[in-house]
Each structure stands twice: as C-alpha cells, then as structure tokens.
Design a protein around this motif. Structure first.
Motif, mmCIF file in Angstrom:
data_model
loop_
_atom_site.group_PDB
_atom_site.id
_atom_site.type_symbol
_atom_site.label_atom_id
_atom_site.label_comp_id
_atom_site.label_asym_id
_atom_site.label_seq_id
_atom_site.Cartn_x
_atom_site.Cartn_y
_atom_site.Cartn_z
ATOM 1 N N ALA A 5 37.370 39.653 49.693
ATOM 2 C CA ALA A 5 37.069 40.673 48.684
ATOM 3 C C ALA A 5 35.830 41.480 49.065
ATOM 4 N N GLY A 6 34.841 40.776 49.646
ATOM 5 C CA GLY A 6 33.603 41.456 50.017
ATOM 6 C C GLY A 6 33.741 42.274 51.277
ATOM 7 N N ALA A 7 34.660 41.886 52.160
ATOM 8 C CA ALA A 7 34.766 42.550 53.461
ATOM 9 C C ALA A 7 35.787 43.681 53.503
ATOM 10 N N MET A 8 36.730 43.653 52.547
ATOM 11 C CA MET A 8 37.823 44.647 52.620
ATOM 12 C C MET A 8 37.368 46.019 52.137
ATOM 13 N N VAL A 28 45.385 43.433 51.933
ATOM 14 C CA VAL A 28 44.859 42.419 51.023
ATOM 15 C C VAL A 28 45.654 42.469 49.718
ATOM 16 N N LEU A 29 46.144 41.294 49.302
ATOM 17 C CA LEU A 29 46.902 41.223 48.045
ATOM 18 C C LEU A 29 46.018 40.611 46.960
ATOM 19 N N ASP A 30 46.114 41.177 45.748
ATOM 20 C CA ASP A 30 45.346 40.597 44.643
ATOM 21 C C ASP A 30 46.063 39.354 44.107
ATOM 22 N N ALA A 31 45.494 38.744 43.046
ATOM 23 C CA ALA A 31 46.050 37.487 42.538
ATOM 24 C C ALA A 31 47.507 37.652 42.104
ATOM 25 N N ALA A 32 47.886 38.877 41.693
ATOM 26 C CA ALA A 32 49.271 39.118 41.256
ATOM 27 C C ALA A 32 50.190 39.477 42.422
ATOM 28 N N TRP A 44 42.517 46.991 52.281
ATOM 29 C CA TRP A 44 42.798 46.899 53.724
ATOM 30 C C TRP A 44 41.613 46.212 54.372
ATOM 31 N N LEU A 45 41.901 45.173 55.161
ATOM 32 C CA LEU A 45 40.833 44.452 55.853
ATOM 33 C C LEU A 45 40.905 44.790 57.335
ATOM 34 N N PRO A 46 39.990 45.643 57.832
ATOM 35 C CA PRO A 46 40.021 45.985 59.258
ATOM 36 C C PRO A 46 39.659 44.753 60.089
#
Ligand code: ATP
Ligand code: MG
Length: 388
Positions: free
Chosen positions: A330-333, A307-311, A317-319
């Motif tokens: 954001a809620g699941a990672m 998962v990459l942030d806005a920058a 990590w999103l399984p």
C-alpha cells in the motif's frame, strides 16, 4: 438527468421522446442555384440514418447551411427530392414540414424581445397547445438542457450567458418533440470549455431522445466527438467522404479529407477507438496487504504488478523498482483508478500519463481484465485502421 423534475405534479407526464419517430432523411440529387447564379450545392445524394447524428463539416462557404436549410425547405431546392422515411416532402406544405423538424439556427437566433419561456414555446403555440401543456413542456425542457426554469425562464436572451443562450436554443428546437433536429453550428459562439460541456450534455440528451440529427460545424474535433457519421464537404456541397469518425480518421478517402482532418489524425483517433480487451497485457497481481518481499516474488521479471484491494478490485500499480523494500505494498504502490473496458484509448492513455505508470488496470464492472500499456494501445489503434 431527471427530465420530469420540473413538471408540476398535476400535469400529464410529458415525455421528451414522446414522438419517438426519428425518420431516415434521404437527399436525392438536390441542388441549389441561387438567383445570382451561385451554385450553393450541386447534385447532392446523402442518406441520413434514423436516430443517428450526422455531422456536415467543411470550410466556410462549402454549402453546409444551404444543405441543411433545404431539408426543412427554408431554402427551396432547385432540383432533386427530399424523402423522410420514404415520403417525398419536396412539395408538401413547408410550414407543416417545419413543425416536424426542430431547428437551431446559426448564431442561436432567439427572439430578443421574448422571454426564454416564450422563445421555447414558439412551436407549441403554433401547434395550438393549451397553456398548461405548453408551460409544463417548456419548463421540463429548460430543466433538461440545464437551465433552471424558476431562475432563467422569465429572463430575456440578453440576460443570459452565451452558453445559456445556446441551451435555450436547443430547448426551443426540441419543444414540439420533432423527429428531426437540424443544428447549424449551435455551439460555435461559446468558449472551448463551455463548448465541451454543452457537447457532453448534448450527447447524453441524444442518447435518451434519439432524434435524427443533422449537425453542421466547421470544427473537425467537434464533428469527431459528436458524430455517428460525418460528411466532409468541399465547395459546391460536394461530399468528399461520408463515414463514421474512426474510419474517417483512420482511412481518409483522399488528400482533401486527410488535409481537413489534420496531421494529428492519429491522435484524434485515440478518442474514437475503444479499448480492445484482446490487446490488454496480463500483469501479475498482488494484494494490497502483501509485503513488498512477497510482491518481489510475484513479480518475477515483470515491469510491475496490479495491486488489488481487499475486495479484489484493482486500486494501484506497483512498479518493479518499488517492490522488495520494507513496509507494505500500500505504501509503495501508485494509486490508480482502474479504467472501464468501455472507455476509449484516449481515456486510458491519459490516466497512464497523468499517474505516470507503465500500465493502467482495465476492469469490466469490478472484475480485472488486464492492463493497458502504450504498446497495447498502439496495437489496437493499428488494427482499427486495417479493419477500417
Ligand atoms: N442568398 C444567397 N445568394 C447567393 N449566394 C448565396 C446565398 N446564400 C449562400 N450563398 C452562397 O452559397 C455558398 C454556400 O453557402 P452556405 O451558407 O451554405 O455555406 P456554409 O458552408 O454554411 O458556410 P459557413 O461555414 O460560412 O456558414 C457560398 O458560396 C455562399 O456565398
Ligand atoms: Mg453556414
């Protein structure tokens, strides 16, 4: 660490690395036969590279202290020569030689009836430095090793903790800015937590001063952590193997060394093997604001996504099993601080285990390089042995 912070503003700036000359030390066929006939060290040849930290490690009585004390001739060798940058110092004036060589004695050895400042000032006084220069240097060094001169400077050794005494011992050895530092089990008298902190600070210090250091320990963990090169010794000062930590752990020269470094040498190697960017796996990436449904599409059959942030910097990590529902990525990672590519496999794997993810994003500065997985770490580790 700001090493000049403690110096009074009017004083001439004192540089910790002022001497700058960190000589190569060559031991040629040196032996020590004690008066009672005990052979402490027999015919030892060893070259200690300029500016490197060489560790002498081995069981009690194998000749580590004897070897070290022959370098500054507190013990006179029975045979052989000692060369500093090619200069034979085997027969030069011993006192003058010792002023070029800092020495941290086994069990610290601070003078109990002198204050910390007076202890650290020992060699500058011998060298005839004036009060002001000595005082500035001493206070600067105390700050460098993490002692507050205002708080600890006028105390006696008995009024310090074990770790503080060790620091004062290191400061004393560095006082006249010697090119060579001999350290005989300097951190052995403190508990493991303090010891690790002293080791870390000491590594930082050495990165800035770059002395030629000979460091004695019987603790292989400490040797591997600190050493640029390690000499594993057996009785009579015999060197069984002389190699950098990764090589020692990856390819012990014989059974003695394999035994000494331990059955868990594979684990120990994690701490001395850097992440190899070529072995990282390419995981799909997904923005933190994407919907889990989008994420499921990106994933395809992959085990998860970075998962990459806005920058654009990895932040999690999103399984695969958490993608696809309602809500946001954001809620699941799982939030994961990315690991710098300069880190070791141990650092990477410990993040992997701590956060409990399959893969840890690795970055070079802010840019995402790939993910470290247990498999990738294994590949790197295996190759580091083949290369040696
Ligand atoms: N003054 C001495 N007279 C006789 N034998 C000595 C003397 N000093 C040391 N030895 C012997 O020389 C050998 C090497 O001693 P040394 O002090 O160098 O060991 P070491 O590797 O530093 O051990 P440790 O880890 O216990 O400090 C030992 O067998 C020791 O008993
Ligand atoms: Mg010893």
């Amino acid at each position: 660490m700001d090493v000049t912070a403690a110096a009074p503003p009017a004083a001439a700036p004192v540089q910790v690395a002022a001497g700058g000359d960190a000589p190569e030390i060559r031991l040629e066929g040196i032996s020590k036969v004690y008066a009672d006939g005990t052979v402490g060290v027999a015919e030892l040849d060893l070259t200690l590279a300029s500016g490197e930290l060489t560790v002498l490690v081995g069981p009690s009585g194998c000749g580590k202290t004897t070897t070290m004390k022959m370098i500054n001739r507190i013990i006179e060798p029975t045979t052989g020569r000692i060369l500093l940058d090619g200069e034979d110092v085997t027969r030069v004036d011993g006192d003058r030689l010792r002023r070029r060589i800092g020495y941290v004695i086994q069990n610290v050895g601070l003078f109990p009836h002198q204050t910390v400042r007076a202890n650290v000032a020992t060699v500058p006084k011998l060298l005839g430095w004036d009060r002001r220069r000595t005082r500035a240097r001493v206070d600067e060094l105390l700050a460098t090793v993490g002692l507050d001169p205002a708080v600890h400077g006028d105390r006696y050794p008995a009024q310090l903790s074990g770790g503080q005494r060790q620091r004062a011992g290191v400061a004393r050895a560095l006082a006249a800015d010697p090119g060579v530092l001999l350290m005989d089990e300097p951190f052995s008298a403190v508990d493991p937590v303090v010891r690790e902190r002293l080791q870390d600070e000491f590594l930082r210090l050495q990165a800035s001063v770059r002395k030629t250091i000979v460091f004695v320990t019987h603790d292989i963990e400490e040797a591997v952590r600190l050493g640029d090169r390690i000499a594993v010794m057996s009785a009579g000062g015999h060197v069984e193997q002389f190699a950098p930590p990764a090589e020692l752990l990856g390819r012990p020269a014989n059974d003695y060394v394999a035994d000494f470094v331990g059955a868990d040498r594979g684990l120990k190697r994690l701490a001395v093997t850097p992440i190899d960017p070529g072995d990282l796996e390419r995981a799909p990436v997904v923005g933190i604001d994407a919907s889990p449904a989008d994420a499921a599409r990106v994933l395809g059959g992959a085990a998860g996504a970075v998962v990459l942030d806005a920058a654009g910097r990895p932040c999690g990590w999103l399984p695969a099993d958490r993608a696809g529902g309602a809500g946001t990525v954001a809620g699941a990672m799982r939030a994961v601080e990315p690991v710098p590519v300069t880190a070791t496999l141990k650092t990477g794997l410990s993040v992997l285990l701590r956060v409990d993810v399959d893969a840890v994003p690795v970055v070079d500065g802010d840019s995402y390089l790939g993910v470290l997985t247990a498999g990738a770490a294994h590949t790197t580790l295996r190759r580091s042995v083949e290369r040696g």
